[in-house]
Design an enzyme around this catalytic site. Structure first.
Site, short mmCIF file in Angstrom:
data_model
loop_
_atom_site.label_atom_id
_atom_site.label_comp_id
_atom_site.label_asym_id
_atom_site.label_seq_id
_atom_site.Cartn_x
_atom_site.Cartn_y
_atom_site.Cartn_z
N CYS A 191 0.80 -1.22 0.00
CA CYS A 191 0.00 0.00 0.00
C CYS A 191 0.84 1.27 0.00
CB CYS A 191 -0.92 0.01 1.22
SG CYS A 191 -1.77 -1.55 1.48
N HIS A 233 -3.36 7.58 6.09
CA HIS A 233 -3.48 6.29 5.41
C HIS A 233 -4.93 5.82 5.53
CE1 HIS A 233 -2.17 2.66 3.53
NE2 HIS A 233 -2.44 1.90 4.57
N GLU A 282 -2.53 4.53 13.71
CA GLU A 282 -2.12 5.76 13.03
C GLU A 282 -2.39 6.98 13.90
OE1 GLU A 282 -2.28 7.83 8.59
OE2 GLU A 282 -3.71 6.24 9.06
N LYS A 325 -9.70 7.78 1.40
CA LYS A 325 -10.11 6.40 1.13
C LYS A 325 -11.58 6.17 1.45
CE LYS A 325 -5.63 4.01 1.58
NZ LYS A 325 -4.73 5.09 2.00
N HIS A 373 -9.65 1.67 -0.99
CA HIS A 373 -8.20 1.51 -0.88
C HIS A 373 -7.64 1.07 -2.22
CE1 HIS A 373 -4.27 0.91 0.45
NE2 HIS A 373 -4.47 0.21 1.55
N PHE A 412 1.52 -3.20 4.08
CA PHE A 412 1.77 -4.54 4.63
C PHE A 412 3.28 -4.79 4.61
CE2 PHE A 412 -2.47 -6.88 3.47
CZ PHE A 412 -3.14 -6.14 4.43
#
Length: 413
Positions: free
Chosen positions: A163, A302, A313, A335, A340, A399
């Site tokens: 990502c 994110h 986060e 998002k 995403h 990830f």
């Protein structure tokens, strides 16, 4: 050390296939989430996705023969790159081609091609596997095709950091120009992984929302969030050395002033609960720009809509900015509207952040209804907000613990 500016941008997204429609959708709080089309979901728990709509490769000058030899992710990338070059107002042919780079990645690559060819070998045998299988599948081919299309021969590679892929692409392009290795660069990422196999894989690891209500599926920072909604598309930026951009009278969206990249060294899918490495990426980004935490006006988070991402986060933002400053800084997640977009997310969100700086308006986090006491930041709920923002961060957390933050500044000459 040279200054680096954004002079062109192109987007293929679930909420618009050009910059104007994309930005208009974000400011109006329109999402692109709907029932999955293109394959049977009757035996899948996940029914919704944020798919690109009304995309015609021919509209971007990609002929049918070329299109057949590209996986959808690559078509998206080439279309967004053509948009970005048109938008920047120059073909950059006045520059040495070895001084113009292409850094464009994909988190997964040609997933649709991979599945199709797996079916073909099982049903028809190995001799029927396409001769284009490998070049269509591999995730560097967007960068390769864009280079072939443009003739740019400088630094050319494809970061693959899940990502965070296209955030790393933009950051590395920025550094190459800042440090004198390039004068301009095509940078970003693309993804098209909405297939039965990929949806099943993401779902079985507990990453995806199982909501069947499009308005309550991608809801970052909301206490009822239950996973992310898969999106697709591409985001491409033209980064340019400031003096070259000025000399040709280029329009400038924003300046990139810093880039932070760190690793959690923690887990293959979960962000670190401490938020330490993500916070460090933010600190590195604004510090490189000669700025402090107090200078940061906005963060494009994110913000995936997973139970753990926003919790961790939030911790990271507080560590990077300090608790009190974090609470009075706008932190929204686009998002909530695009879903995403995986390897395309970082570049698309950097574009949204640059537009926010240019126009003095912060895109909202839509679908927000139920506050989460563990995510007590100002997430700009449900409606865009006018604000005099001058410094912004765009976060990407991939990830594997790959963190990337881009620091952008309102261009002031």
């Amino acid at each position: 050390m040279r200054r680096v500016v954004i002079t062109g941008a192109g987007v293929i997204s679930p909420v618009g296939n050009d910059i104007d429609s994309f930005w208009s959708s974000l400011l109006q709080g329109k999402h692109g989430i709907a029932p999955i089309e293109g394959f049977d979901t009757s035996d899948l728990d996940v029914k919704l996705a944020a798919q690109v709509k009304d995309f015609d490769p021919a509209a971007f000058g990609i002929d049918k023969k070329e299109a057949r030899r590209m996986d959808p992710y690559c078509r998206f990338a080439v279309a967004a790159a053509k948009q970005a070059l048109d938008d920047c107002g120059s073909d950059l042919k006045d520059l040495d081609p070895y001084r113009v780079g292409v850094i464009v990645g994909s988190g997964i690559g040609g997933m649709e091609t991979f599945e199709e060819e797996c079916r073909r070998i099982e049903e028809k045998g190995p001799k029927r596997v396409s001769v284009f299988f490998i070049p269509m599948m591999i995730s560097n081919m967007a960068a390769g095709n864009i280079s072939i299309l443009t003739g740019f021969k400088g630094v050319n590679f494809a970061p693959v950091t899940a990502c965070s892929t296209s955030a790393h692409a933009v950051g590395e392009a920025f550094r190459n120009i800042k440090n004198g290795y390039l004068d301009a660069c095509v940078a970003g990422g693309a993804e098209s992984a909405l297939t039965r196999l990929a949806v099943a894989g993401f779902n079985n690891m507990g990453a995806l929302s199982r909501s069947q209500d499009p308005d309550r599926a991608s809801i970052p920072f909301d206490k009822e969030r239950d996973g992310f909604v898969m999106g697709e598309g591409a985001g491409i930026l033209i980064l340019e050395e400031l003096e070259h951009a000025r000399a040709r009278g280029a329009k400038i969206y924003a300046e990139i002033v810093g880039y932070g990249a760190t690793g959690d060294a923690y887990h293959i899918t979960s962000p670190s609960p401490t938020g330490e490495a993500a916070a460090k990426a933010m600190e590195l980004a604004f510090t490189e720009g000669g700025l402090t935490a107090e200078d940061v006006d906005y963060i494009n988070a994110h913000g995936t809509s997973t139970p753990i991402n926003e919790r961790y986060e939030t911790i990271a933002v507080k560590k990077a900015l300090g608790e009190e400053k974090a609470r009075r800084t706008a932190v929204s997640s686009t998002k909530s509207m695009t879903g995403h977009m995986l390897g395309a997310a970082g570049a698309v969100e950097a574009i949204a952040t640059a537009l926010a700086l240019r126009d003095g308006v912060i895109p909202p986090t839509i679908g927000y209804r139920v506050p989460d006491e563990e995510c007590d930041l100002d997430c700009v709920p449900n409606e865009a907000r006018k604000a005099d923002i001058r410094v912004a961060l765009s976060n990407s957390l991939g990830f594997g613990g790959h963190n990337a933050t881009i620091c952008l500044k309102k261009y002031q000459g």
